[in-house]
Motif scaffolding. Structure first.
Motif, mmCIF file in Angstrom:
data_model
loop_
_atom_site.group_PDB
_atom_site.id
_atom_site.type_symbol
_atom_site.label_atom_id
_atom_site.label_comp_id
_atom_site.label_asym_id
_atom_site.label_seq_id
_atom_site.Cartn_x
_atom_site.Cartn_y
_atom_site.Cartn_z
ATOM 1 N N THR A 66 -1.502 3.485 -2.555
ATOM 2 C CA THR A 66 -2.896 3.163 -2.878
ATOM 3 C C THR A 66 -3.835 4.178 -2.242
ATOM 4 N N ARG A 98 -7.124 2.005 2.715
ATOM 5 C CA ARG A 98 -6.005 1.056 2.771
ATOM 6 C C ARG A 98 -6.303 -0.068 3.765
ATOM 7 N N ALA A 126 0.836 -1.203 0.000
ATOM 8 C CA ALA A 126 0.000 0.000 0.000
ATOM 9 C C ALA A 126 0.871 1.253 0.000
#
Lengths: 699, 200
Positions: free
Chosen positions: B133, B141, B128
């Motif tokens: 992300t 996340r 992540a």
């Protein structure tokens, strides 16, 4: 415009509700076989797990802790229970979860609602004078709507409230037009209309109470559309006989106004709405209050093209559309009205394609403003078009006997003109046979093959729906865990809450919540106090607090306004539930007490008792009437009716409802309900007294 | 004809043969056909369940038909639902701890399961951050992590031949007891508060 029913003899056999229910159960067991298999497993999609968890929480709160689930400590660190938009605790079908457990109860609720969907649609179509074949076709098509399969797959059992909308429309029609049975007296018609309005309210309340986040507004929309249509119809065509007692208003001008043909549908819909509001107040008002506090934040503009929506519909339900168009082109009024409803819902399904789009306008209204996924309006398209299709099938079915009768008349006319002789009436036996043949052809050539094709396409097979492992119980003390919203059904039966969660509404969740605490209730400063849990229930926590000086006790749950403490003051510490306690050794009882919810539940309970009383009273009156009527009935249908001259049998001047009726008072002479009771009692005495005399007339 | 478009006085109104619908079943004189001294129509009327029974025999037939139908319905419902309702539920997980056994699993197995879950979690957290992300949206996340945890939990359950409930109980135990992950640190026992996205 009384909406009397044409009763074809195949319809008479299907008129037995218990018989139809057998058929519905058989069909539901076939189409939903996968619902009744793979016990204790859950669907793959996480929302199924989420709903399972909430329902398990509700069930545990009631059965284990003997409390109403006003507060749900298992989700997000604690949130509203009953008031939560998706909480189905107060729904009548929740009883199945209580009786059989959540795993089975959810599935049985699906089957129950599917069967009710079949039955409701059948009744709606029959009330619109569709034949048994047409009504059955529409029932099977709508009851197994492909969208429902995807709802079940996603775990949204609460969306199966859509299955109840036909029942709502049926009760609206009966509540407006009266029952189709012509033999009923004015008193009985009044009772039936009243009963329909009450039951209509009950069904709407069922939808609301079962967390009908989408079915409720869709039901409101459907009722609104049909009400407007009936009102317009009443305005232009009038409604000389609305089946109500026209003289019981005692000359009251306002009551007469309320019976204006264009207004009756609104009165019926309003009564249904009022009853529904009263019954559902315990859920509706707290939920609306909740939604007002935490409105949905993710509300994107959603739209679909007409071809996109139509292609999806046409692929499976082309025959429904064709049959409904047959109803429309043959100038069938009901088909026309319901096809119009289908068009309205289709336009809504296209979503927010402009400022003037129906969905855009709808979104500007309260309640409707939080709707998403306009493609779900295709459920309404199928509902309305199925009714129109039932009428289409009926048109086709009725055409054959009419054609044969006309051919017969033409042939005899030609024979008489050519060869002379006398006219011969159309033989009733031939009529029966032709009606039977028409019904068989409609069934075997139209309804069955297409229905089978549709049912096969939406069938849920074993091993395809419930494929994920079910949870196991673990009876530890309650504690919050970090959890996982995608598998939250694993946590609730283990008596653990899941802090990691999701919701369509921005639920307040404290950042201080932890899933790794040694104890769930603890002092803010461990040097100042010790805290020991004495008892834990979802709505009440009892703590033994020993504080050296005034301090704060923290509870590993979210704060909410209804939390109260027996000692000290409840407060929010960064949204975490906390209580300031005085120095000393105290037993602190924290209690979740939602007075507003209690008040709303009281309204629901009172309304329920009121509705039960009225229905029960009407039921007793009906039983009395039928008991009195029994004595006046002939033994066989073709026996002469032999009530004594002064027997309790009354008849209208034209003989309407004369046979076996004890209170067939013509509308012009019918009086109030009090009079009905008096009549019933008199009739009962008279009938008893005359039983012997009556029996003498029997062969 | 549609249940909406009739007016009182339509041809079917007051039809002597109740239910003789227009066109569909024309009103006609009584048929001459008889059976056992009674007209055929007399017998057929007994099977007319659409309206109120008009004779005592019709009432009895109605009651009998309803009784039989309800009995058949009850049997049918029983046959359909019994396999579901009589199925044996999965056994509960005992709360007793015997020696190092908890949740019916020895500590060694529990630690193995936890290590597998912790490894998957750290890998997802690293991904992540690496891929940034959701532009750093913390709750989103976490939601992704939940997905990977779900996958890892199933994988561990299959590998160790245990139930999913046991796996999650082990994870909870590891978090609560501060068992170290592959990086030597315990996994976080908290989760970001709910902060749903307003867009995708």
């Amino acid at each position: 415009m009384t909406g009397k029913a044409t009763i074809r003899w195949p319809d008479r056999i299907m008129a037995l509700t218990a018989l139809r229910l057998i058929l519905w159960v058989i069909v539901a067991a076939f189409t939903h076989e996968g619902i009744l298999s793979d016990p204790f497993k859950v669907a793959d999609w996480m929302d199924d797990h989420q709903f399972y968890s909430w329902e398990e929480s509700d069930r545990t709160t009631l059965l284990r802790y003997h409390q109403l689930p006003a507060w749900n400590p298992f989700w997000c660190g604690g949130t509203a229970g009953i008031a939560g938009p998706e909480d189905p605790f107060l729904g009548p079908d929740f009883v199945l979860r209580l009786l059989f457990g959540v795993a089975h109860g959810r599935r049985l609720a699906i089957c129950l609602l599917v069967v009710l969907g079949f039955e409701g649609m059948y009744r709606l179509c029959r009330r619109l004078d569709a034949s048994a074949v047409g009504a059955t076709f529409a029932a099977l098509v709508f009851g197994t709507c492909d969208r429902f399969v995807s709802f079940i797959r996603d775990g949204w059992v609460n969306f199966l409230g859509f299955e109840l909308i036909p029942f709502v429309l049926y009760f609206l029609l009966v509540g407006t037009l009266g029952p189709a049975d012509e033999t009923l007296s004015a008193v009985e018609r009044t009772e039936r209309i009243r009963r329909a309005r009450l039951l209509g309210g009950f069904v709407v309340a069922w939808i609301v109470l079962s967390a009908g986040t989408y079915p409720t507004p869709y039901a409101m929309l459907s009722v609104g559309y049909v009400t407007v249509a009936l009102s317009i119809l009443g305005f232009f065509r009038g409604r000389p006989d609305d089946g109500l007692q026209t003289t019981s208003d005692g000359g009251n001008r306002w009551l007469r106004v309320l019976r204006a043909p264009w207004l009756v549908p609104w009165v019926a819909a309003g009564t249904i709405g009022l009853v529904a509001f009263g019954l559902a107040a315990g859920k509706l008002l707290p939920t609306l209050s909740f939604l007002r506090q935490f409105p949905r934040v993710f509300a994107p503009v959603e739209m679909h093209t007409a071809s996109e929506m139509f292609t999806g519909y046409w692929g499976r339900y082309a025959v429904v559309l064709v049959l409904s168009l047959i109803g429309v082109v043959t100038a069938d009024l009901a088909a026309g009205i319901f096809f119009g409803g289908a068009l309205l819902f289709f336009a809504l399904a296209m979503g927010d394609f402009g400022d003037g789009s129906p969905f855009h306008i709808l979104k500007s209204l309260p309640i409707f403003g939080q709707l998403r996924f306009p493609d779900r309006f295709m459920v309404g398209v199928l509902l309305f078009s199925s009714v129109a299709a039932a009428r289409g099938i009926t048109r086709v079915e009725d055409a054959l006997p009419i054609a044969v009768k006309r051919a017969w008349d033409l042939f005899l006319g030609w024979r008489k003109r050519t060869f002379g002789g006398k006219e011969s009436p159309f033989p009733p036996e031939l009529g029966w046979i032709i009606v039977g043949v028409a019904a068989f052809l409609a069934y075997s050539r139209v309804a069955r093959p297409h229905a089978e094709e549709i049912l096969t396409g939406v069938r849920i097979r074993p091993g395809t729906m419930y494929v994920q492992e079910g949870p196991r119980n673990y009876d530890g003390p309650f504690k919050q865990s970090r959890g996982n919203r995608r598998d939250v059904h694993m946590f609730t039966p283990a008596n653990m809450g899941s802090l990691y969660c999701v919701a369509g509404n921005p639920l307040p969740e404290s950042a201080l919540l932890r899933g790794d605490l040694a104890q769930e209730e603890y002092p803010a400063d461990p040097t100042k106090a010790t805290v020991k849990r004495l008892e834990w229930t979802p709505n009440r926590i009892t703590l033994d607090v020993d504080a050296k000086e005034p301090t704060t006790v923290l509870v590993n749950q979210n704060w909410a306004a209804p939390w109260r403490s027996s000692i000290g003051t409840v407060k929010s510490v960064e949204k975490l539930l906390a209580v300031d306690v005085p120095a000393g050794k105290n037993v602190v009882v924290l209690k979740y007490t939602d007075r507003f919810l209690d008040l709303c539940l009281l309204v629901s309970l009172t309304t329920l008792l009121g509705v039960a009383f009225v229905l029960g009273r009407d039921g007793v009156r009906w039983a009395k009437r039928e008991r009195a009527r029994w004595a006046t009935l002939p033994l066989w249908p073709d026996d002469p009716v032999g009530p004594p001259a002064n027997a309790a049998v009354k008849s209208t001047p034209d003989g309407h409802a004369a046979v076996g009726s004890v209170d067939a008072v013509p509308p012009a002479t019918a009086t109030s309900d009090a009079k009905v009771d008096a009549d019933a009692k008199t009739d009962e005495v008279d009938a008893d007294a005359k039983t012997d005399a009556g029996s003498k007339t029997e062969p | 004809m549609s249940g909406l478009d009739e007016r009182p006085g339509d041809e079917r109104q007051g039809s002597p043969a109740r239910g003789a619908g227009e066109g569909a079943e024309p009103a006609a004189p009584e048929p001459s056909a008889t059976l056992g001294g009674r007209t055929v129509r007399s017998y057929l009327a007994l099977l007319d369940f659409a309206g109120r029974p008009q004779s005592k025999v019709a009432w009895l037939v109605r009651v009998a038909a309803i009784g039989i139908a309800l009995f058949v319905l009850w049997r049918r419902v029983g046959a359909v639902t019994m396999p579901l309702l009589t199925a044996k539920p999965p056994p509960a997980i005992p709360t007793e701890e015997i020696d190092d056994y908890k949740f019916r699993l020895p500590e060694r197995t529990r630690r193995e399961i936890f290590a597998e879950l912790a490894t998957a979690e750290l890998a997802e957290r690293a991904r992540a951050i690496r891929e940034n992300t959701w532009k750093g949206h913390v709750w989103s996340r976490e939601d992704d992590r939940g997905h990977y945890e779900r996958v890892a939990a199933r994988k561990a359950a299959a590998k160790h031949n245990v139930s999913l409930s046991q796996v999650y109980l082990v994870l909870d135990e590891g978090l609560r007891e501060g068992w170290p992950g592959p990086d030597g640190k315990p996994l976080p026992g908290t989760t970001p508060p709910l902060d749903i996205r307003t867009g995708w």
